[in-house]
Design a protein around this motif. Structure first.
Motif, PDB file in Angstrom:
ATOM      1  N   PRO A 216       0.686  -1.156   0.081  1.00  0.00           N
ATOM      2  CA  PRO A 216       0.093  -0.046  -0.046  1.00  0.00           C
ATOM      3  C   PRO A 216       0.861   1.301   0.098  1.00  0.00           C
ATOM      4  O   PRO A 216       0.669   2.321  -0.601  1.00  0.00           O
ATOM      5  CB  PRO A 216      -0.857  -0.208   1.292  1.00  0.00           C
ATOM      6  CG  PRO A 216      -0.821  -1.503   1.467  1.00  0.00           C
ATOM      7  CD  PRO A 216       0.440  -2.210   0.985  1.00  0.00           C
ATOM      8  N   PHE A 217       1.877   1.207   0.735  1.00  0.00           N
ATOM      9  CA  PHE A 217       2.621   2.245   0.595  1.00  0.00           C
ATOM     10  C   PHE A 217       3.464   2.603  -0.741  1.00  0.00           C
ATOM     11  O   PHE A 217       3.342   3.826  -1.239  1.00  0.00           O
ATOM     12  CB  PHE A 217       4.019   2.130   1.456  1.00  0.00           C
ATOM     13  CG  PHE A 217       4.872   3.284   1.711  1.00  0.00           C
ATOM     14  CD1 PHE A 217       4.924   4.249   2.768  1.00  0.00           C
ATOM     15  CD2 PHE A 217       6.093   3.494   0.639  1.00  0.00           C
ATOM     16  CE1 PHE A 217       5.908   5.334   2.890  1.00  0.00           C
ATOM     17  CE2 PHE A 217       6.966   4.543   0.937  1.00  0.00           C
ATOM     18  CZ  PHE A 217       6.721   5.497   2.194  1.00  0.00           C
TER      19      PHE A 217
ATOM     20  N   ARG B 187       1.895   1.655  -3.636  1.00  0.00           N
ATOM     21  CA  ARG B 187       0.591   2.096  -4.323  1.00  0.00           C
ATOM     22  C   ARG B 187       0.769   3.943  -4.240  1.00  0.00           C
ATOM     23  O   ARG B 187       0.410   4.398  -4.983  1.00  0.00           O
ATOM     24  CB  ARG B 187      -0.316   1.527  -3.855  1.00  0.00           C
ATOM     25  CG  ARG B 187      -1.601   1.740  -4.550  1.00  0.00           C
ATOM     26  CD  ARG B 187      -2.573   0.338  -4.424  1.00  0.00           C
ATOM     27  NE  ARG B 187      -3.146   0.645  -2.572  1.00  0.00           N
ATOM     28  CZ  ARG B 187      -3.355  -0.356  -2.017  1.00  0.00           C
ATOM     29  NH1 ARG B 187      -3.393  -1.559  -2.670  1.00  0.00           N
ATOM     30  NH2 ARG B 187      -3.920  -0.057  -0.935  1.00  0.00           N
TER      31      ARG B 187
ATOM     32  N   ALA C 192      -5.932   2.943  -3.350  1.00  0.00           N
ATOM     33  CA  ALA C 192      -5.162   4.117  -2.812  1.00  0.00           C
ATOM     34  C   ALA C 192      -5.603   5.019  -2.050  1.00  0.00           C
ATOM     35  O   ALA C 192      -5.365   5.838  -1.352  1.00  0.00           O
ATOM     36  CB  ALA C 192      -4.161   4.525  -3.826  1.00  0.00           C
TER      37      ALA C 192
ATOM     38  N   ALA D 129      -8.336   4.660  -0.141  1.00  0.00           N
ATOM     39  CA  ALA D 129      -9.146   4.043   1.082  1.00  0.00           C
ATOM     40  C   ALA D 129      -8.310   4.526   2.420  1.00  0.00           C
ATOM     41  O   ALA D 129      -7.029   4.746   2.387  1.00  0.00           O
ATOM     42  CB  ALA D 129      -8.935   2.571   1.249  1.00  0.00           C
ATOM     43  N   PRO D 130      -8.991   5.048   3.324  1.00  0.00           N
ATOM     44  CA  PRO D 130      -8.219   5.858   4.494  1.00  0.00           C
ATOM     45  C   PRO D 130      -7.540   4.888   5.424  1.00  0.00           C
ATOM     46  O   PRO D 130      -8.023   3.699   5.706  1.00  0.00           O
ATOM     47  CB  PRO D 130      -9.450   6.506   5.214  1.00  0.00           C
ATOM     48  CG  PRO D 130     -10.516   5.871   4.853  1.00  0.00           C
ATOM     49  CD  PRO D 130     -10.517   5.147   3.802  1.00  0.00           C
ATOM     50  N   LYS D 131      -6.638   5.560   6.369  1.00  0.00           N
ATOM     51  CA  LYS D 131      -5.986   4.842   7.494  1.00  0.00           C
ATOM     52  C   LYS D 131      -5.541   3.386   6.993  1.00  0.00           C
ATOM     53  O   LYS D 131      -6.081   2.286   7.927  1.00  0.00           O
ATOM     54  CB  LYS D 131      -7.066   4.573   8.612  1.00  0.00           C
ATOM     55  CG  LYS D 131      -7.506   5.998   9.204  1.00  0.00           C
ATOM     56  CD  LYS D 131      -8.393   5.991  10.585  1.00  0.00           C
ATOM     57  CE  LYS D 131      -9.261   7.223  10.765  1.00  0.00           C
ATOM     58  NZ  LYS D 131     -10.650   6.901  10.690  1.00  0.00           N
ATOM     59  N   GLN D 132      -4.588   3.330   6.415  1.00  0.00           N
ATOM     60  CA  GLN D 132      -4.090   1.996   5.951  1.00  0.00           C
ATOM     61  C   GLN D 132      -2.654   1.687   6.675  1.00  0.00           C
ATOM     62  O   GLN D 132      -1.831   2.508   6.554  1.00  0.00           O
ATOM     63  CB  GLN D 132      -3.723   1.675   4.594  1.00  0.00           C
ATOM     64  CG  GLN D 132      -5.150   2.182   3.719  1.00  0.00           C
ATOM     65  CD  GLN D 132      -4.749   1.691   2.005  1.00  0.00           C
ATOM     66  OE1 GLN D 132      -3.778   1.049   1.654  1.00  0.00           O
ATOM     67  NE2 GLN D 132      -5.423   2.530   1.052  1.00  0.00           N
TER      68      GLN D 132
ATOM     69  N   GLY E  91      -0.667  -0.385   5.869  1.00  0.00           N
ATOM     70  CA  GLY E  91       0.578  -0.795   4.922  1.00  0.00           C
ATOM     71  C   GLY E  91       1.089   0.577   4.200  1.00  0.00           C
ATOM     72  O   GLY E  91       1.813   0.612   3.502  1.00  0.00           O
ATOM     73  N   GLU E  92       0.223   1.641   4.782  1.00  0.00           N
ATOM     74  CA  GLU E  92       1.010   2.901   4.122  1.00  0.00           C
ATOM     75  C   GLU E  92       2.230   3.499   5.140  1.00  0.00           C
ATOM     76  O   GLU E  92       2.537   4.643   4.784  1.00  0.00           O
ATOM     77  CB  GLU E  92      -0.276   4.000   3.910  1.00  0.00           C
ATOM     78  CG  GLU E  92      -0.982   3.685   2.632  1.00  0.00           C
ATOM     79  CD  GLU E  92      -2.061   4.469   2.171  1.00  0.00           C
ATOM     80  OE1 GLU E  92      -2.175   5.608   3.226  1.00  0.00           O
ATOM     81  OE2 GLU E  92      -2.575   4.421   1.410  1.00  0.00           O
TER      82      GLU E  92
ATOM     83  N   LEU F  76       5.884   2.520   6.726  1.00  0.00           N
ATOM     84  CA  LEU F  76       6.900   1.618   6.772  1.00  0.00           C
ATOM     85  C   LEU F  76       7.044   0.677   7.779  1.00  0.00           C
ATOM     86  O   LEU F  76       7.414  -0.536   7.608  1.00  0.00           O
ATOM     87  CB  LEU F  76       8.145   2.381   6.249  1.00  0.00           C
ATOM     88  CG  LEU F  76       8.349   3.103   4.971  1.00  0.00           C
ATOM     89  CD1 LEU F  76       9.698   3.742   4.739  1.00  0.00           C
ATOM     90  CD2 LEU F  76       8.146   1.912   3.952  1.00  0.00           C
TER      91      LEU F  76
ATOM     92  N   LEU G 154       4.302  -1.553   7.381  1.00  0.00           N
ATOM     93  CA  LEU G 154       4.625  -2.710   6.449  1.00  0.00           C
ATOM     94  C   LEU G 154       5.498  -3.654   6.857  1.00  0.00           C
ATOM     95  O   LEU G 154       5.337  -5.154   6.486  1.00  0.00           O
ATOM     96  CB  LEU G 154       5.230  -1.786   5.423  1.00  0.00           C
ATOM     97  CG  LEU G 154       5.375  -2.420   4.018  1.00  0.00           C
ATOM     98  CD1 LEU G 154       4.252  -3.299   3.465  1.00  0.00           C
ATOM     99  CD2 LEU G 154       5.826  -1.659   2.928  1.00  0.00           C
ATOM    100  N   PHE G 155       6.429  -3.531   7.452  1.00  0.00           N
ATOM    101  CA  PHE G 155       7.397  -4.432   7.772  1.00  0.00           C
ATOM    102  C   PHE G 155       7.349  -5.228   9.041  1.00  0.00           C
ATOM    103  O   PHE G 155       7.848  -6.382   9.367  1.00  0.00           O
ATOM    104  CB  PHE G 155       9.030  -3.824   7.889  1.00  0.00           C
ATOM    105  CG  PHE G 155       9.558  -3.534   6.307  1.00  0.00           C
ATOM    106  CD1 PHE G 155       9.845  -4.795   5.592  1.00  0.00           C
ATOM    107  CD2 PHE G 155       9.385  -2.197   5.757  1.00  0.00           C
ATOM    108  CE1 PHE G 155      10.147  -4.252   4.290  1.00  0.00           C
ATOM    109  CE2 PHE G 155       9.945  -2.009   4.486  1.00  0.00           C
ATOM    110  CZ  PHE G 155      10.411  -2.994   3.755  1.00  0.00           C
TER     111      PHE G 155
ATOM    112  N   PRO H  14       2.905  -7.344   9.109  1.00  0.00           N
ATOM    113  CA  PRO H  14       2.316  -7.679   7.687  1.00  0.00           C
ATOM    114  C   PRO H  14       1.112  -8.550   7.710  1.00  0.00           C
ATOM    115  O   PRO H  14       0.445  -8.384   6.680  1.00  0.00           O
ATOM    116  CB  PRO H  14       3.589  -8.785   7.307  1.00  0.00           C
ATOM    117  CG  PRO H  14       4.324  -9.173   8.508  1.00  0.00           C
ATOM    118  CD  PRO H  14       4.105  -7.923   9.466  1.00  0.00           C
TER     119      PRO H  14
ATOM    120  N   VAL I  44      -1.610  -6.042   7.400  1.00  0.00           N
ATOM    121  CA  VAL I  44      -1.683  -5.041   6.459  1.00  0.00           C
ATOM    122  C   VAL I  44      -2.360  -6.041   5.426  1.00  0.00           C
ATOM    123  O   VAL I  44      -3.262  -5.697   4.666  1.00  0.00           O
ATOM    124  CB  VAL I  44      -0.176  -5.205   5.692  1.00  0.00           C
ATOM    125  CG1 VAL I  44      -0.177  -4.471   4.269  1.00  0.00           C
ATOM    126  CG2 VAL I  44       0.552  -4.019   6.631  1.00  0.00           C
TER     127      VAL I  44
ATOM    128  N   GLU J 203      -5.741  -5.290   3.424  1.00  0.00           N
ATOM    129  CA  GLU J 203      -5.942  -5.041   2.041  1.00  0.00           C
ATOM    130  C   GLU J 203      -7.025  -6.081   1.526  1.00  0.00           C
ATOM    131  O   GLU J 203      -7.870  -5.573   0.678  1.00  0.00           O
ATOM    132  CB  GLU J 203      -4.607  -5.898   1.460  1.00  0.00           C
ATOM    133  CG  GLU J 203      -3.497  -4.835   1.402  1.00  0.00           C
ATOM    134  CD  GLU J 203      -3.473  -3.816   0.424  1.00  0.00           C
ATOM    135  OE1 GLU J 203      -3.976  -2.533   0.667  1.00  0.00           O
ATOM    136  OE2 GLU J 203      -3.300  -3.948  -0.840  1.00  0.00           O
TER     137      GLU J 203
END
Lengths: 294, 252
Positions: free
Chosen positions: A156-157, A159, B100, B102-105, B107-108, B110, B113-114, B117, B120, B124
């Motif tokens: 998502p980042f 994207r 892209a 969609a709010p408050k992700q 996975g947005e 870092l 994301l790491f 997972p 995330v 998704e």
């Protein structure tokens, strides 16, 4: 001959790490960073100077990444206000400032005389074994870098940074702050360049300010353009082509008679320039295809 | 519950693009703004959405002052705008464009994301489901996996509407949603707007196409030279002599 190929391999992988950072910054986010070499230099000098003070190499490498990343922070803040071409000029200026500071602050960097005697990695192993160990280490770090960038690109980042590249105002209109993402991208790319710089310093063992001219930045740009902008495979393949030409043209001297070493250096840069022109004319999307051809 | 635009003025050099604009728009309503070229309609949207700063005046959304908020913060406050010329993320597919938005992700970030997972992946999945619903609602299934840059003008307008919906706003500002769109799609877009409005989402719509707009909205305002000339039900407003003079050039 084997030693020569190991040497080329190490330098090529250092360039791959540099191009991974630029792939993240330009290929995915659209940030025109013309000052990549500045972060490379910060990494090289940081690790070299700390290592000479007796700091363990693991820590000096970490410091190189951290300091280079930290240096990108103010650049990121500037990028909130500047668009494409202005940002490019600021980053180019930044890398020149870094070089001039390194040249002038003799108490720290020994100025134009440079920093000699930087400890090698795995020096105790000696000779070709140490060389091979360095190659394996750089390769491992490169693979981790590839994994990180691919992970980011497919997330998502990733994207969202591609959305920023395509239209920043639309991202804002959807309630997301492009600045936050741009700063992170710059810091990660700069930290990668810092690590590349540390490897470079400890491999070459002697660094001077003149090794950190903007040409290095533009070599990295050439690599990602020839390989395919916005693709990790492009960064790798592009660097391979660049190295092939830079190093391959060395052998040209053995074939073509009456060319001096000095002439050859110019011919080499000319050859790479010509290659870039041919790529832009006949394969602008690069060898692996760029982000527009998915 | 309303969007209050209070005495907004905005000048570019010596040109007063907005001159004391005052409007109160119910958040759940369908509200139209018409006016000739250069009347200040798009400038008003820019000021309301925070992309341009007003020289004077205040803006409130459901009682909350928006004046010190950045454009993203205004969107998060529940008011999303679209653009006159569609601004799709052209190298992303329709699906990716919507995801892209969609709010408050998690996975947005870092770190998320790491280090998270699993979360995330879960998010998704949920976002993909909402995106599928949005694609079906907007009848964009056939082009869902095409790069959005290749869509027709009308499809891009629909995509922008879809992206705005993903943010889950209370109020959507549409800048000329029917401009350059073929008549069949105009009808489609109108139907979608009416359906969404029945679900409680408000719309403020800038439009050139007077006829289309009067069919759609129960209330509208007419702007000319940075001022609001009249406001009310379409027929009453269009019968206003000031409006006839400005907008229709005094033809009777």
């Amino acid at each position: 001959m084997e030693a020569y190929f190991i040497a080329i391999g190490i330098i090529a992988l250092i360039y791959v790490i540099l191009s991974l950072g630029l792939t993240l910054q330009y290929g995915l986010t659209g940030l025109i960073n013309f000052g990549h070499v500045g972060f490379f230099a910060i990494g090289a000098y940081t690790s070299a100077l700390l290592a000479l003070k007796g700091v363990p190499l693991v820590l000096s490498f970490a410091a190189a990444a951290a300091l280079a990343g930290l240096a990108a922070w103010p650049i990121g803040l500037v990028s909130l206000r500047l668009r494409d071409d202005y940002f490019a000029i600021v980053t180019l200026g930044f890398s020149e400032v870094v070089r001039i500071v390194i040249t002038s602050e003799r108490w720290l960097t020994n100025g134009v005389q440079g920093v000699p005697g930087i400890p090698r990695l795995y020096d105790s192993l000696g000779g070709s074994v140490a060389q091979l160990a360095v190659l394996v280490t750089v390769l491992a770090v490169t693979l981790v870098g590839v994994w990180i960038i691919r992970r980011i690109a497919g997330s998502p980042f990733g994207r969202l940074i591609e959305a920023i590249r395509d239209n920043e105002e639309a991202v804002q209109a959807l309630g997301k702050d492009p600045a936050r993402f741009k700063i992170q991208v710059l810091v990660v790319g700069a930290a990668l360049a810092g690590i590349a710089g540390a490897f470079y310093a400890h491999y070459i063992t002697y660094i001077v300010p003149d090794q950190f001219i903007p040409l290095v930045t533009f070599y990295v740009w050439m690599a990602i353009i020839m390989g395919g902008v916005g693709r990790v495979s492009g960064a790798i393949v592009g660097t391979a082509i660049l190295m092939l030409f830079l190093e391959g043209s060395r052998f040209l001297r053995d074939i073509v008679p009456g060319v001096s070493e000095v002439d050859m250096a110019s011919v080499r840069i000319g050859a790479v320039g010509l290659l870039l022109v041919l790529f832009i004319m006949y394969r602008p999307q690069g060898l692996m295809g760029d982000y527009t051809k998915r | 519950m309303s969007l209050e635009i209070h005495d907004i003025s905005k000048a570019f050099g010596g040109f007063r693009a907005l001159d004391g604009v005052r409007l109160t728009i119910e958040t759940g309503s369908l509200f139209g703004i018409i006016g000739p070229n250069g009347a200040g309609k798009s400038t008003l949207f820019s000021v309301v959405s925070g992309f341009a700063r007003a020289d004077e005046g205040q803006i409130r959304l459901d009682g909350q002052s928006l004046d010190s908020l950045s454009p993203p913060a205004r969107a998060r406050a529940g008011m999303v705008r679209t653009f006159q010329v569609p601004r799709e993320f052209r190298h992303l597919t329709v699906r990716e464009n919507l995801m892209a938005a969609a709010p408050k992700q998690t996975g947005e970030s870092l770190l998320g994301l790491f280090f998270r997972p699993g979360r995330v992946r879960e998010e998704e999945g949920a976002i993909a489901e909402r995106v599928n619903q949005t694609i079906r609602f907007l009848r964009l299934s056939a082009v869902a996996d095409q790069p959005s840059g290749k869509l027709s003008g009308g499809q891009k307008k629909l995509l922008e509407l879809g992206r705005a919906l993903m943010v889950e706003p209370r109020l959507i500002l549409l800048d000329e949603p029917f401009a350059g769109v073929n008549p069949v799609l105009i009808g489609e877009i109108m139907e979608r707007i009416i359906e969404l409005n029945m679900r409680g989402i408000g719309f403020v719509i800038i439009e050139h196409d007077l006829e289309a707009l009067t069919r759609l909205v129960p209330q509208l305002a007419v702007m000319d030279r940075g001022k609001v000339l009249a406001q009310g039900a379409p027929q009453a407003v269009l019968d206003d002599p000031l409006v006839r003079e400005a907008y229709l050039g005094g033809v009777s």
